[in-house]
Design an enzyme around this catalytic site. Structure first.
Site, PDB file in Angstrom:
ATOM      1  N   TYR A   1      -5.902  -8.930  10.936  1.00  0.00           N
ATOM      2  CA  TYR A   1      -4.985  -9.693  10.187  1.00  0.00           C
ATOM      3  C   TYR A   1      -4.236 -10.683  11.157  1.00  0.00           C
ATOM      4  CZ  TYR A   1      -4.706  -5.611   6.971  1.00  0.00           C
ATOM      5  OH  TYR A   1      -4.927  -4.618   6.219  1.00  0.00           O
TER       6      TYR A   1
ATOM      7  N   LEU B   1      -0.127  -2.954  -5.861  1.00  0.00           N
ATOM      8  CA  LEU B   1       0.608  -3.760  -7.054  1.00  0.00           C
ATOM      9  C   LEU B   1      -0.438  -4.636  -7.522  1.00  0.00           C
ATOM     10  CD1 LEU B   1       4.016  -4.561  -5.596  1.00  0.00           C
ATOM     11  CD2 LEU B   1       3.438  -2.858  -7.187  1.00  0.00           C
TER      12      LEU B   1
END
Length: 296
Positions: A46, A194
């Site tokens: 990341y 989600l």
């Protein structure tokens, strides 16, 4: 290890879903700490590297009061992915780099980010077990794993943590992996719980996106419209509880079994608070049944 049922997935804080100002990202992590979050998930990929550095800066001086998970497994060149590498030497060098960036002397959870077809999983687990014995990591885990690979890994050492995608719109783990894990053995950490934003009710169609979701067919305008309609039970249950859809989607996941944990990746404090409200949301048997059968 006090993992907490709802952790913070930090990937979104360093550009994967668009720019997040550094001060806002740090404020979000501080708010997570204030609200009792004790599990923070990052990776050398990341940024790359910038996410671990951001997390260390934001957590200081509470760096050692929380559980930090990070990951290895990609070969990077000039900030770009050029392949996979889970050789024992690469695992060690990745851990050494993560320890420097995280300003720690031990990593709580170390995951293999993705399987490397050139390196048997038995060798990967063996290398992580060596790092546990040497005190460099507390526990090893595997990401995006299937039962066959997990069974092979467990011939070398117990696997304490699995991190796979699992959500209302990606229920593949229910078909194979979760039955293999049993009710409370390995802790199952759900990434993208989600649906990369779809389950918040605020997802944008592909034409409005400039991040890596442009490769996800679910975000094509027609597909997204159909998916939103099929998820009407989620929106209705959220309205009935006066709760954010994100909280309902996460509460459904947490209801599956006690060893399930979630690491949503909010970009704002408001989104963070919506996610954490799932811990206090009680869904009825009828709510859960409707969500279980949302696709029918």
């Amino acid at each position: 290890m006090n993992l907490g049922r709802i952790g913070l997935g930090c990937m979104a804080l360093t550009g994967i879903y668009g720019t997040v100002p550094r001060e806002r990202a740090i404020a979000l992590i501080h708010r997570a700490l204030d609200l009792g979050v004790s599990h923070f998930d990052t990776a050398e990929l990341y940024g790359p590297y910038a996410n671990e550095e951001l997390l260390a800066e934001a957590l200081s001086p509470k760096n050692h009061d929380v559980v930090i998970a990070t990951k290895f497994g990609y070969r990077l060149d000039g900030g770009k992915i050029v392949g996979l590498d889970s050789s024992p030497a690469k695992i060690r060098s990745a851990v050494e780099g993560s320890l420097r960036r995280l300003r720690r002397d031990r990593i709580d959870i170390l995951y293999q980010h993705r399987q490397d077809p050139a390196i048997p999983v038995e060798d990967v687990v063996g290398a992580m077990s060596d790092l546990v014995r040497q005190g460099m990591i507390r526990a090893g885990g595997l990401c995006a794993v299937n039962p066959k690979i997990l069974q092979r890994a467990e011939t070398v050492a117990p696997i304490e943590f699995i991190q796979n995608e699992y959500s209302l719109i990606n229920r593949a783990p229910e078909d194979d992996l979760l039955p293999h894990l049993g009710p409370d053995a390995v802790r199952f950490v759900c990434y993208s719980p989600l649906g990369r934003g779809i389950l918040t009710g605020n997802a944008y169609p592909l034409s409005d996106l400039s991040d890596y979701r442009r490769n996800d067919a679910r975000f094509e305008a027609d597909n997204l419209l159909v998916l939103r309609e099929r998820l009407r039970a989620l929106w209705e249950i959220a309205k009935a509880h006066a709760a954010p859809p994100a909280a309902v989607a996460l509460a459904w996941l947490l209801s599956r079994r006690p060893n399930v944990h979630v690491i949503p990746g909010p970009k704002t404090v408001d989104q963070l608070e919506d996610c954490l409200s799932a811990a206090h949301l009680s869904l009825s048997c009828s709510d859960l049944a409707q969500l279980d059968n949302w696709a029918t």
